[in-house]
Design an enzyme around this catalytic site. Structure first.
Site, short mmCIF file in Angstrom:
data_model
loop_
_atom_site.label_atom_id
_atom_site.label_comp_id
_atom_site.label_asym_id
_atom_site.label_seq_id
_atom_site.Cartn_x
_atom_site.Cartn_y
_atom_site.Cartn_z
N HIS A 306 9.37 -1.32 -4.93
CA HIS A 306 8.03 -0.73 -4.83
C HIS A 306 7.95 0.45 -5.78
O HIS A 306 8.93 1.17 -5.97
CB HIS A 306 7.76 -0.25 -3.39
CG HIS A 306 6.31 -0.02 -3.11
ND1 HIS A 306 5.67 1.14 -3.45
CD2 HIS A 306 5.38 -0.82 -2.56
CE1 HIS A 306 4.40 1.06 -3.08
NE2 HIS A 306 4.19 -0.12 -2.54
N ASP A 364 5.33 -7.24 1.69
CA ASP A 364 5.13 -8.67 1.42
C ASP A 364 6.32 -9.54 1.80
O ASP A 364 6.24 -10.76 1.72
CB ASP A 364 4.84 -8.84 -0.08
CG ASP A 364 3.56 -8.14 -0.45
OD1 ASP A 364 3.59 -7.24 -1.30
OD2 ASP A 364 2.53 -8.45 0.17
C1 SDX Z 1 2.41 -4.26 -3.32
O1 SDX Z 1 1.42 0.13 -5.28
C2 SDX Z 1 1.26 -0.25 -4.03
O2 SDX Z 1 1.07 0.52 -3.14
C3 SDX Z 1 1.28 -1.77 -3.86
C4 SDX Z 1 1.26 -2.26 -2.41
C5 SDX Z 1 -0.07 -1.93 -1.72
O3 SDX Z 1 -0.09 -1.88 -0.49
O4 SDX Z 1 -1.10 -1.83 -2.47
O5 SDX Z 1 2.32 -1.66 -1.68
C6 SDX Z 1 1.39 -3.77 -2.35
O6 SDX Z 1 2.03 -4.59 -4.42
C7 SDX Z 1 3.87 -4.25 -2.94
C8 SDX Z 1 4.78 -4.71 -4.10
C9 SDX Z 1 4.76 -6.24 -4.15
N1 SDX Z 1 5.45 -6.73 -5.35
C10 SDX Z 1 6.62 -7.39 -5.27
O7 SDX Z 1 7.27 -7.52 -4.21
C11 SDX Z 1 7.08 -7.99 -6.58
C12 SDX Z 1 8.58 -7.69 -6.78
N2 SDX Z 1 8.67 -6.22 -7.02
C13 SDX Z 1 8.74 -5.81 -8.42
O8 SDX Z 1 7.91 -6.55 -9.29
C14 SDX Z 1 8.64 -4.28 -8.54
O9 SDX Z 1 9.50 -3.74 -7.62
C15 SDX Z 1 7.30 -3.60 -8.42
C16 SDX Z 1 6.29 -4.14 -9.36
C17 SDX Z 1 6.77 -3.70 -7.02
C18 SDX Z 1 7.52 -2.11 -8.70
O10 SDX Z 1 7.86 -2.04 -10.00
P1 SDX Z 1 8.14 -0.61 -10.73
O11 SDX Z 1 7.98 0.53 -9.86
O12 SDX Z 1 7.36 -0.64 -11.99
O13 SDX Z 1 9.62 -0.65 -10.94
P2 SDX Z 1 10.31 -1.29 -12.16
O14 SDX Z 1 9.65 -2.62 -12.44
O15 SDX Z 1 10.32 -0.30 -13.26
O16 SDX Z 1 11.75 -1.55 -11.58
C19 SDX Z 1 12.70 -0.50 -11.62
C20 SDX Z 1 14.01 -1.26 -11.81
C21 SDX Z 1 13.94 -2.23 -12.98
O17 SDX Z 1 15.26 -2.33 -13.49
P3 SDX Z 1 15.59 -1.43 -14.83
O18 SDX Z 1 14.59 -1.87 -15.90
O19 SDX Z 1 15.44 -0.01 -14.41
O20 SDX Z 1 17.01 -1.84 -15.17
O21 SDX Z 1 14.27 -2.07 -10.65
C22 SDX Z 1 14.25 -3.45 -11.03
C23 SDX Z 1 13.58 -3.55 -12.38
O22 SDX Z 1 14.11 -4.64 -13.12
N3 SDX Z 1 13.49 -4.14 -10.00
C24 SDX Z 1 13.85 -5.29 -9.45
C25 SDX Z 1 12.86 -5.56 -8.50
N4 SDX Z 1 11.93 -4.60 -8.51
C26 SDX Z 1 12.33 -3.72 -9.45
N5 SDX Z 1 14.89 -6.10 -9.66
C27 SDX Z 1 14.96 -7.22 -8.91
N6 SDX Z 1 14.04 -7.57 -7.96
C28 SDX Z 1 12.98 -6.74 -7.73
N7 SDX Z 1 12.09 -7.07 -6.80
#
Ligand code: SDX
Length: 430
Positions: A306, A364
């Site tokens: 998140h 989710d």
């Molecule tokens: C919702 O914003 C809100 O409040 C949203 C929400 C709401 O109520 O409105 O809470 C609802 O959207 C919840 C989130 C649902 N999405 C998912 O579950 C999809 C999977 N999650 C990822 O796509 C990700 O965690 C995000 C998009 C939710 C957050 O992404 P960020 O904050 O931009 O973090 P990032 O992508 O920069 O990740 C940081 C690191 C990265 O690695 P590095 O580049 O630093 O090496 O963590 C890794 C990412 O690759 N990472 C994951 C991961 N999520 C982040 N690696 C594996 N699996 C994951 N799920």
């Protein structure tokens, strides 16, 4: 709100900016005058360190896993309140009195019917359209049916549009579902509560009575509460940006629906369930964990991570409990999906990669299992999220419109394209 100042130097220029402090949470540096005083912009593409507005609606502490709606903890509201009370709280800032609650429920309920011609609107869409495509289209179309509540400068019209949206979203969502099944639309009934009405519009058929499960209705109402608002997330920011141009509330909410559809945002509940189904068994989990950690593999664990929560999403814990209640009601003792989800969560939370990146289950992760057990197809999961989030979107839109300092949102950029060059006539090109 106390204000101090902060200074920083850029080259031989020292810039002093006001620092504003809210009631709780991080203070902000007001950089409104940065460009005028330095000719430079800030740069923060994902808005990871950027506050876009002042708000009193929802507070999140990502490190502590805290979520407050108008100061009330989400677990207390989810356990003791109902969704329409939550919508009232988000809209007006206080819990309603018994009279206010009765009046609000009465008024929202009497906005649940949609213009009869909307039924014909659906006929223009393919039956196999994704329900989110149908919802995007039908919510946007509301401004074509209800233009008597699109003047945003009129507080009365703003209120009527807000009530219409909160009241009609479940009806449009149920119509999208029925349309995909080729079943007749079911009209709302005014003697049912919000979630029971929605369940009946989704599952009743004209040829027999539909018995509403009170456990399902309560579980759905709690799911709506958990999804109602979440500070300045992507779809709420979309609604605010659309609203900042003066667009009517129906068009703004349609923009929010479109943004929520993305798998990184509200579409994650659909993606998470598909992922659990693809994993299939506990034995397959290590393979998927390895893929999630592989920089060269775009795969991510859906329902994990998140932008703000670097701790357990407080909503996920309540969602997990609701999941058990629904499976219990159905007498499902050993759900393979739940087994895989719980094993996946256990393995991921003990894995160095997830610990170091502070990746925890979010709302989710368990919602999909619950909704599937309640009979909703995967394609309807984000639609339900949109029904609930409409309360938050409308509250945030109302707060923005009523903010006297509000102006159109218009970010700038770091330009990395071609510098000025002269046009080359096609006759002179190679
Ligand atoms: C919702 O914003 C809100 O409040 C949203 C929400 C709401 O109520 O409105 O809470 C609802 O959207 C919840 C989130 C649902 N999405 C998912 O579950 C999809 C999977 N999650 C990822 O796509 C990700 O965690 C995000 C998009 C939710 C957050 O992404 P960020 O904050 O931009 O973090 P990032 O992508 O920069 O990740 C940081 C690191 C990265 O690695 P590095 O580049 O630093 O090496 O963590 C890794 C990412 O690759 N990472 C994951 C991961 N999520 C982040 N690696 C594996 N699996 C994951 N799920």
């Amino acid at each position: 709100m106390s204000a101090t100042t902060g200074s920083f130097s850029i080259g031989d220029t020292t810039v002093t900016m006001p620092v504003k402090t809210g009631s709780i949470g991080p203070s902000v540096v007001d950089i409104g005058k940065l460009y005028a005083s330095t000719g430079m912009f800030t740069y923060d593409p994902g808005f990871t360190s950027t506050a876009s507005c002042e708000s009193s609606i929802t507070y999140i502490d990502g490190d502590e896993g805290v979520l407050l709606y108008r100061g009330y903890p989400i677990d207390q509201i989810a356990e003791q309140g109902d969704f329409l009370e939550t919508a009232y709280l988000l809209l007006y800032g206080e819990l309603p009195s018994p009279t206010q609650k009765k009046d609000f429920d009465y008024r929202i309920t009497r906005h649940t019917m949609v213009h009869e011609q909307m039924a014909r609107f659906f006929q223009g869409l393919r039956r196999d359209s994704h329900p989110m495509a149908v919802l995007c289209a039908s919510v946007g179309a509301l401004s074509a049916f209800y233009h008597d509540s699109t003047d945003i400068s009129d507080p009365k019209q703003r209120m009527v549009a807000s009530f219409r949206l909160i009241g009609k979203m479940p009806t449009l969502a149920a119509m999208a579902y029925k349309y995909s099944l080729g079943q007749p639309f079911i009209y709302p009934k005014n003697d049912l509560d919000y979630s029971s009405n929605f369940l009946r519009m989704c599952y009743a058929v004209p040829c027999e009575d539909y018995k509403i499960s009170s456990v399902f209705a309560r579980a759905l109402d709690r799911i709506f509460i958990l999804h109602a608002d979440h500070e300045q997330n992507a779809s709420t920011s979309t609604v605010r940006l659309a609203g900042s141009s003066g667009a009517n509330p129906f068009a703004c909410i349609a923009a929010g629906v479109a943004c929520l559809w993305g798998p990184a945002h509200g579409g994650a509940n659909e993606a998470a369930l598909k992922m659990l189904m693809e994993i299939g068994t506990v034995e397959n989990i290590p393979k998927f964990i390895a893929r999630a950690k592989d920089k060269n593999d775009p795969f991510r664990l859906m329902g994990f991570g998140h932008r703000v929560y670097k701790n357990y999403d407080p909503r996920a814990k309540i969602m997990q409990r609701t999941c058990y209640e629904v499976l219990n009601e159905l007498g499902i003792k050993d759900s393979p999906l739940l087994e895989v989800a719980m094993a996946l969560e256990k393995i991921a939370l003990s894995d160095e990669y997830f610990i170091e990146k502070k990746l925890y289950p979010n709302i989710d992760f368990y919602s999909g299992i619950t909704l599937k057990a309640m009979g909703f197809p995967v394609s309807m999961f984000t639609v339900l999220f949109a029904v609930a989030r409409t309360a938050g979107w409308i509250a945030q839109w109302k707060e923005m419109i009523e903010d006297p300092s509000q102006k159109i949102g218009r970010p700038r950029q770091l330009y990395v394209g071609a510098p000025k060059r002269d046009y080359v006539p096609i006759s002179a090109r190679a």
